[in-house]
Design a protein around this motif. Structure first.
Motif, PDB file in Angstrom:
ATOM      1  N   GLU A  27       0.838  -1.196   0.000  1.00 33.54           N
ATOM      2  CA  GLU A  27       0.000   0.000   0.000  1.00 33.54           C
ATOM      3  C   GLU A  27       0.870   1.241   0.000  1.00 33.54           C
ATOM      4  O   GLU A  27       1.973   1.239   0.532  1.00 33.54           O
ATOM      5  N   GLU A  84      -5.024   3.309 -17.953  1.00 35.39           N
ATOM      6  CA  GLU A  84      -5.758   3.130 -16.702  1.00 35.39           C
ATOM      7  C   GLU A  84      -7.251   3.130 -16.979  1.00 35.39           C
ATOM      8  O   GLU A  84      -7.725   3.835 -17.867  1.00 35.39           O
ATOM      9  N   VAL A 107       4.619  -2.439 -10.875  1.00 29.14           N
ATOM     10  CA  VAL A 107       3.513  -2.927 -10.055  1.00 29.14           C
ATOM     11  C   VAL A 107       2.544  -3.742 -10.903  1.00 29.14           C
ATOM     12  O   VAL A 107       2.466  -3.592 -12.114  1.00 29.14           O
ATOM     13  N   TYR A 110      -2.800  -3.187  -9.470  1.00 29.56           N
ATOM     14  CA  TYR A 110      -2.833  -1.843  -8.908  1.00 29.56           C
ATOM     15  C   TYR A 110      -4.241  -1.268  -8.965  1.00 29.56           C
ATOM     16  O   TYR A 110      -4.877  -1.240 -10.009  1.00 29.56           O
ATOM     17  N   SER A 112      -6.300   2.273  -7.225  1.00 32.53           N
ATOM     18  CA  SER A 112      -6.028   3.494  -6.482  1.00 32.53           C
ATOM     19  C   SER A 112      -7.269   4.371  -6.417  1.00 32.53           C
ATOM     20  O   SER A 112      -8.110   4.335  -7.321  1.00 32.53           O
ATOM     21  N   GLY A 129      -3.346   3.738  -2.757  1.00 26.26           N
ATOM     22  CA  GLY A 129      -3.455   2.596  -3.658  1.00 26.26           C
ATOM     23  C   GLY A 129      -2.931   1.325  -3.037  1.00 26.26           C
ATOM     24  O   GLY A 129      -2.201   1.347  -2.046  1.00 26.26           O
ATOM     25  N   SER A 130      -3.335   0.225  -3.639  1.00 27.37           N
ATOM     26  CA  SER A 130      -2.795  -1.083  -3.256  1.00 27.37           C
ATOM     27  C   SER A 130      -2.331  -1.775  -4.536  1.00 27.37           C
ATOM     28  O   SER A 130      -2.894  -1.566  -5.610  1.00 27.37           O
ATOM     29  N   PHE A 131      -1.308  -2.603  -4.395  1.00 24.84           N
ATOM     30  CA  PHE A 131      -0.670  -3.195  -5.570  1.00 24.84           C
ATOM     31  C   PHE A 131       0.293  -4.279  -5.114  1.00 24.84           C
ATOM     32  O   PHE A 131       0.547  -4.436  -3.917  1.00 24.84           O
ATOM     33  N   ILE A 145       5.399   4.400  -6.509  1.00 23.66           N
ATOM     34  CA  ILE A 145       4.017   4.879  -6.388  1.00 23.66           C
ATOM     35  C   ILE A 145       3.949   6.080  -5.444  1.00 23.66           C
ATOM     36  O   ILE A 145       3.271   7.078  -5.741  1.00 23.66           O
TER      37      ILE A 145
END
Length: 161
Positions: A27, A84, A107, A110, A112, A129-131, A145
């Motif tokens: 994160e 994206e 990444v 991903y 966000s 975000g998480s990835f 990130i």
């Protein structure tokens, strides 16, 4: 006749299994206070392809639709392209969530969210975000990130004032 088998896993076996399990999500989260009302900040950043107008790493943003979902194809100033997809949007809550479809960042998986919240007479902009790391150590992915978020948030604060 049904036979039940019992197997005891030893600690070395459990360690081996844990070592082959998929990595946990990483994160990154950054925020900045802006001396402008939330509506003004959202007017600056709320357009999904508007990122080309405020993020210093983005040279161009080309909008499109795929399966009814907004896409943005970002031409990066340092070279390369990032695609994206917007996954969710809430104009009342002043937030949108997106996922990377393809690009050069280290990444994968991903997702966000960029959001604006009132704070006193101004606003707080949050980007989180998480990835998973891809092809690089976790720390490199988190730093990449985090750097994107920091430079973008600084530019938002400068532009929205």
């Amino acid at each position: 006749m049904l036979r039940m088998f019992s197997r005891t896993l030893t600690l070395p076996t459990l360690a081996l299994l844990a070592g082959t399990a998929p990595g946990l999500a990483l994160e990154a989260a950054k925020s900045i206070d802006v001396a402008a009302p939330p509506a003004k900040v959202w007017a600056t950043i709320g357009d999904f392809c508007g990122i080309g107008q405020w993020h210093p790493a983005i040279a161009t943003c080309t909008p499109s639709l795929e399966g009814g979902k907004p896409l943005r194809t970002l031409g990066l100033k340092g070279g390369g392209t990032l695609v994206e997809a917007q996954a969710a949007r809430d104009d009342k809550a002043l937030s949108y969530t997106y996922a990377i479809v393809s690009g050069p960042l280290p990444v994968s998986d991903y997702t966000s969210t960029l959001s604006v919240a009132p704070k006193g007479t101004g606003a707080t902009v949050s980007w989180r975000g998480s990835f998973k790391a891809k092809g690089q150590p976790d720390a490199v992915a988190v730093d990449a990130i985090s750097g994107i978020y920091e430079s973008g948030l600084k530019a938002i604060a400068d532009k929205a004032q």
